[in-house]
Design a protein around this motif. Structure first.
Motif: not given
Ligand code: PEP
Length: 240
Positions: A7-11, A92-94, A162-164, A166-170, A201-206, A222-227
């Motif tokens: 889980g990537n909690w960002k800020l 190296g997060h995007s 691997y985090e496209p 265009w799929a991160i937080g979108t 895999y990372g990018g809007s995983v829910k 998975f590497l997960v942001g929002g969820a």
């Molecule tokens: C991320 O921040 O690495 C990420 C994948 O975010 P999200 O799951 O919100 O797209």
């Protein structure tokens, strides 16, 4: 190999919010068979490390510099992360690449330094939408891996996410076919380079897409942001 759910909690999340989350997540850890790693913001790191004591939850930070200490205003020390009990460093997060201008050369130094401390780097790679549409995905990922791992030790642990971009937080998740195809490519690039690494895999995983994505070739978690910010949604993802 155990799956990894990170889980990537960002800020987000203060130390108090971090403690509250961890105390709830520890209660549901029994349902998780994979490895769980959280990347809180650096200011909440100590609270996270204290809160997960006695559990299998692992902790890391979202960025760390190439040296333990010195005149590097605003940076994080991986040495201190280690002292506090952290085990992973996201590299190296995007958002680090695009907002903070991190280059592949800097990323390579960070990967090598983190490995030298006995911590595990989680190296993020991914193409932009423009690069995918121009059919440059393979080339972009190959370059990021060749440069980012240029100084890495093949015998020491490393995780690739691997985090496209265009799929991160979108909310736009890659299709299962895109994930299978790209993870197979990333796996073959790594193998050719002599590396063995789990590929997340990372990018809007829910919770509603995780079950399908985890079945795809060479998806080790998975590497997960929002969820990852809510106990319930992250638990569902981590128990697929
Ligand atoms: C991320 O921040 O690495 C990420 C994948 O975010 P999200 O799951 O919100 O797209």
């Amino acid at each position: 190999m155990k799956k990894i759910f990170a889980g990537n909690w960002k800020l987000f999340k203060s130390p108090a919010e971090t403690r509250a989350f961890m105390s709830k997540f520890k209660e549901v850890m029994g349902s998780v068979t994979g490895e769980v790693v959280f990347f809180p913001s650096a200011i909440s790191l100590e609270a996270a490390c204290e809160a997960v004591k006695g559990s299998a939850i692992k902790i890391g930070v979202q960025n760390a510099y190439t040296q333990a200490s010195g005149a590097f205003t605003g940076e994080n020390s991986a040495q201190v992360v280690k002292e506090l009990g952290g085990q992973y460093i996201l590299i190296g997060h995007s958002e680090r690449r695009s907002i903070f201008g991190e280059t592949d050369a800097l990323i390579a130094d960070k990967v090598a330094y983190v490995q030298s401390l006995g911590l595990t780097p989680m190296l993020c790679i991914g193409e932009t939408l423009q690069e995918r549409e121009a059919t440059h995905t393979f080339r972009v990922l190959e370059t990021q891996l060749l440069l980012g791992l240029a100084k890495a030790d093949k015998a020491k642990p490393i995780v690739v996410a691997y985090e496209p971009v265009w799929a991160i937080g979108t909310g736009k998740v890659a299709t299962p076919e895109q994930v299978a195809e790209t993870h197979t490519d990333v796996h073959s690039i790594l193998t050719k380079m002599g590396f063995t690494a789990p590929i997340l895999y990372g990018g809007s995983v829910k919770p509603d897409n995780a079950g399908q994505l985890i079945k795809q070739a060479h998806v080790s978690g998975f590497l997960v942001g929002g969820a990852s910010l809510e106990v319930d949604s992250f638990q569902k993802i981590a128990t697929v």
